[in-house]
Design an enzyme around this catalytic site. Structure first.
Site, PDB file in Angstrom:
ATOM      1  N   GLU A 281       0.821  -1.205   0.000  1.00 52.03           N
ATOM      2  CA  GLU A 281       0.000   0.000   0.000  1.00 52.03           C
ATOM      3  C   GLU A 281       0.863   1.266   0.000  1.00 52.03           C
ATOM      4  O   GLU A 281       0.468   2.300  -0.524  1.00 52.03           O
ATOM      5  CB  GLU A 281      -0.940  -0.017   1.206  1.00 52.03           C
ATOM      6  CG  GLU A 281      -2.257   0.676   0.970  1.00 52.03           C
ATOM      7  CD  GLU A 281      -3.224   0.451   2.118  1.00 52.03           C
ATOM      8  OE1 GLU A 281      -2.863   0.701   3.280  1.00 52.03           O
ATOM      9  OE2 GLU A 281      -4.383   0.019   1.858  1.00 52.03           O
ATOM     10  N   HIS A 302       7.474 -27.030   0.708  1.00 52.51           N
ATOM     11  CA  HIS A 302       6.670 -28.057   0.062  1.00 52.51           C
ATOM     12  C   HIS A 302       5.547 -27.450  -0.769  1.00 52.51           C
ATOM     13  O   HIS A 302       4.559 -28.122  -1.071  1.00 52.51           O
ATOM     14  CB  HIS A 302       6.091 -29.006   1.113  1.00 52.51           C
ATOM     15  CG  HIS A 302       7.151 -29.730   1.882  1.00 52.51           C
ATOM     16  ND1 HIS A 302       7.530 -31.013   1.577  1.00 52.51           N
ATOM     17  CD2 HIS A 302       7.929 -29.343   2.915  1.00 52.51           C
ATOM     18  CE1 HIS A 302       8.488 -31.395   2.410  1.00 52.51           C
ATOM     19  NE2 HIS A 302       8.751 -30.391   3.228  1.00 52.51           N
ATOM     20  N   LYS A 409     -14.590   1.887  -3.451  1.00 54.07           N
ATOM     21  CA  LYS A 409     -15.437   2.200  -2.288  1.00 54.07           C
ATOM     22  C   LYS A 409     -16.678   2.974  -2.718  1.00 54.07           C
ATOM     23  O   LYS A 409     -17.771   2.737  -2.216  1.00 54.07           O
ATOM     24  CB  LYS A 409     -14.650   3.040  -1.272  1.00 54.07           C
ATOM     25  CG  LYS A 409     -13.629   2.278  -0.465  1.00 54.07           C
ATOM     26  CD  LYS A 409     -13.049   3.186   0.629  1.00 54.07           C
ATOM     27  CE  LYS A 409     -11.789   2.571   1.221  1.00 54.07           C
ATOM     28  NZ  LYS A 409     -11.095   3.516   2.130  1.00 54.07           N
TER      29      LYS A 409
END
Lengths: 438, 438
Positions: A281, A302, A409
């Site tokens: 950010e 793994h 938003k």
């Protein structure tokens, strides 16, 4: 508390990793840029723009009343999103471990999403009468935080006498601060010049952490120790500046667009998640920025190591290693494992991966903590805050804003106010094509 | 069980995302390659090389005795690494949710690392007398798995009568299979032609899941439904082939080196972790491969979205969205949130992010599940296995091996046998330079 830490960048140097690495000449070549970045950041600090550097010298007495008050409660819920909650989670798990809730009498839940199943589960797991709720939003208007808070506040209103004693708000502004004032909650604020993702060592983190049996004094002491190092203008003695320069050079000159943080201890997984926000950010803007990834060793050997070793050469790895674990266990009955401890195994695995990556030319740095406690975690946190700030200067971007997230938003708000996605975006004609039912 | 799913790739098309997208011409241009990849994979299947496609038609009766046996136990510990455990965790959390252990009488622990604190914590949380232990390693020689198993077996030997009834082994070979035979454990094996990361629908996943109140019949039914679609040679009706082709074109032509999976429901976080291994370890070789990332919505909008929207144009996003949640909650007392549910909020947030990313030219696909249950999860699992296999053919690599990870394992073994890292790697002369104490 044991506090010794090392930052090792041996395996970023051409002598070890070949052409994928950097040379001291590369650092010298940009020494003017590094110096300018250092000076610019310190100038911002002098101009009181970087509150995150000041707050580590704050007086912590303001949390004692809260700490005492919290002793009446058996549950804690922290409500917040992103920078309002990730730091607290990171310190809590970093000190107490992943299974703490299954051991402890005081149970802690982090309500950090708008997933209705998560909110329902947490509500069903606590006794609200005995629950202290932290609700945290610097702006006071974060929609997920408010939504969760409204739901819980309604339940409190209907079920708990003097429910305002159950709520602690941390908000500078907005709806949340208004409610907190009107309903007389315990209320903290955050210095205006401290950004959300840099706020863990402000009230945002310290208020809840002080109620969770975390030694916040030692956390701050570690940060202050690191602050001294990070103010050193000699890059060879300043780990944050050096690590920023290394990441900058490898990003800029060598195409390392991905930065992998790989702790070999589970308690640091959430540190990785906090780092992930800090790095993404702060630096992901104007088409620039490294993509941060968290990988937990040894288990991700793994899962991800094949790609790191033999995939595209676009990564720099940071190992986080701890010399002494809180518990340890002996292994018996085996061959090469016999009479070794699990900590010897996991650290030998880290060394094996480090050597394999280095020999394949994948640059990597290591941060080695003698032990993981509040003091060393405080150091680590502050080192990464400084490193991110230096990296912002090197990339010539503002590391302290996040302008791009507003569009989404706005669309979300308008959808909830009744507009359709077609009205808002005009994609209607395409929406029914390019779909496979399954 | 509700089972409708959609795969939507509207937002990968140039008409919506501009130059960062692909056109139907791009797909047509490589239609020979796509056809060849499809044929090659189906040929491998005909030649019995792809066991993961066969096992979904296995008879599940072999798990009923185990399922009955498991009713005597209050705890389950699964010991394994990578592909031996991630799939089981993914299905368990995908169905039961993150907080299941805090609700349920039967507690389940996944011992998937060599972190001594984790092993100690888990041992301290269970009553070994009442614990059923699954120990899983296809090779029978995975060092972390053996180390954890030895530690727990020693405790069982000293504390539990007929302790062999507490252990179920899944191993084809090696030390673990020998011990299981000698000590008479319940033992399962895995078809030789099923690779670790493709093994969740074999005994590796189904044996433990059958003891965890998971409807494995429905899981397999979902996989079989998806298998039909994925055998369709028309790419416009085959979601796995289409999604592989999209990822291939955007990787190859448009520089999308990072593939982000972004579920907007917490229960699918571990699906992301499983995908992460599948995609990285299958495709990350010969300098090729996309780096997979898991981001959980809506929370990572407050952490990663800034980077995705305004950072480098190196990403393709996959949204996973669920229409109907298990629980839901109404929000009261607010402005635009009033009388909405949390599920409406989180899904409006997904739509907001999707629209914002699309308008910024970041290509994205969506997989929309009517509901998240065993049936739809089975579909999703099998779709991703097929998509990964198709992607391997398109990239012209072997998606079913992981050759690069052996070097590090060898160094780890030799370190534990007493050799020094300097002997093994020759870095000695550098090791004391390039270190900052802190």
């Amino acid at each position: 508390m044991k506090g010794k830490c090392l930052f090792k960048y041996t395996n970023t140097i051409v002598e070890t990793v070949g052409n994928n690495g950097l040379s001291l000449t590369d650092i010298k070549n940009i020494s003017n840029k590094i110096e300018a970045s250092y000076n610019k950041l310190l100038e911002k600090y002098s101009n009181k723009q970087l509150g995150y550097m000041d707050i580590i010298y704050d007086d912590l007495n303001k949390y004692y009343e809260l700490m005492e008050h919290s002793k009446d409660f058996e549950y804690i819920i922290v409500i917040g999103m992103g920078g309002s909650i990730l730091g607290t989670q990171m310190v809590y798990e970093g000190i107490k471990g992943v299974y703490y809730n299954e051991y402890s009498n005081k149970k802690v839940y982090f309500l950090d999403n708008s997933d209705p199943e998560k909110t329902s589960d947490i509500i069903n797991l606590v006794d609200l009468n005995k629950t202290l709720i932290f609700v945290i939003s610097k702006s006071g208007n974060t929609s997920e935080t408010l939504a969760n808070f409204y739901i819980i506040r309604n339940l409190l209103k209907n079920n708990v006498k003097n429910y305002n004693k159950n709520i602690v708000a941390i908000a500078n502004d907005g709806t949340l601060r208004n409610i907190a004032k009107n309903e007389n909650y315990m209320l903290f604020d955050v210095p205006k010049n401290v950004g959300g993702r840099f706020s863990v060592l402000s009230a945002v983190g310290l208020a809840p952490l002080s109620c969770m049996d975390i030694d916040i004094e030692m956390l701050m002491k570690g940060a202050r120790e690191m602050d001294k190092l990070c103010k050193n203008d000699d890059i060879f003695k300043n780990p944050a500046l050096m690590n920023a320069a290394i990441h900058y050079i490898l990003y800029n000159n060598n195409g390392k667009t991905i930065s992998v943080l790989m702790p070999y201890i589970e308690r640091l997984h959430k540190f990785g998640m906090w780092y992930r926000q800090l790095w993404a950010e702060s630096l992901g803007k104007d088409g620039k920025g490294q993509t941060p990834i968290v990988s937990v060793g040894a288990k991700d050997q793994h899962s991800q190591l094949q790609l790191y070793l033999d995939g595209p050469r676009d990564k720099i790895i940071t190992f986080l290693k701890v010399n002494n674990f809180k518990q340890d266990l002996y292994i018996k009955d085996s061959n090469y494992l016999n009479n070794h401890t699990l900590s010897e195994l996991i650290n030998a695995e880290q060394e094996g991966s480090e050597a394999a990556l280095t020999s394949k030319g994948v640059p990597n740095v290591s941060i080695i903590l003698d032990e993981l406690n509040e003091y060393t975690l405080g150091k680590l946190i502050f080192m990464y805050e400084m490193q991110t700030a230096f990296m912002g200067e090197l990339l010539e971007i503002n590391a302290f804003d996040q302008p791009a997230v507003e569009d989404g938003k706005k669309i979300t708000r308008e959808l909830l106010m009744g507009k359709s996605i077609e009205e808002l975006t005009g994609f209607k004609s395409l929406n029914n094509r390019y779909i496979i039912e399954m």
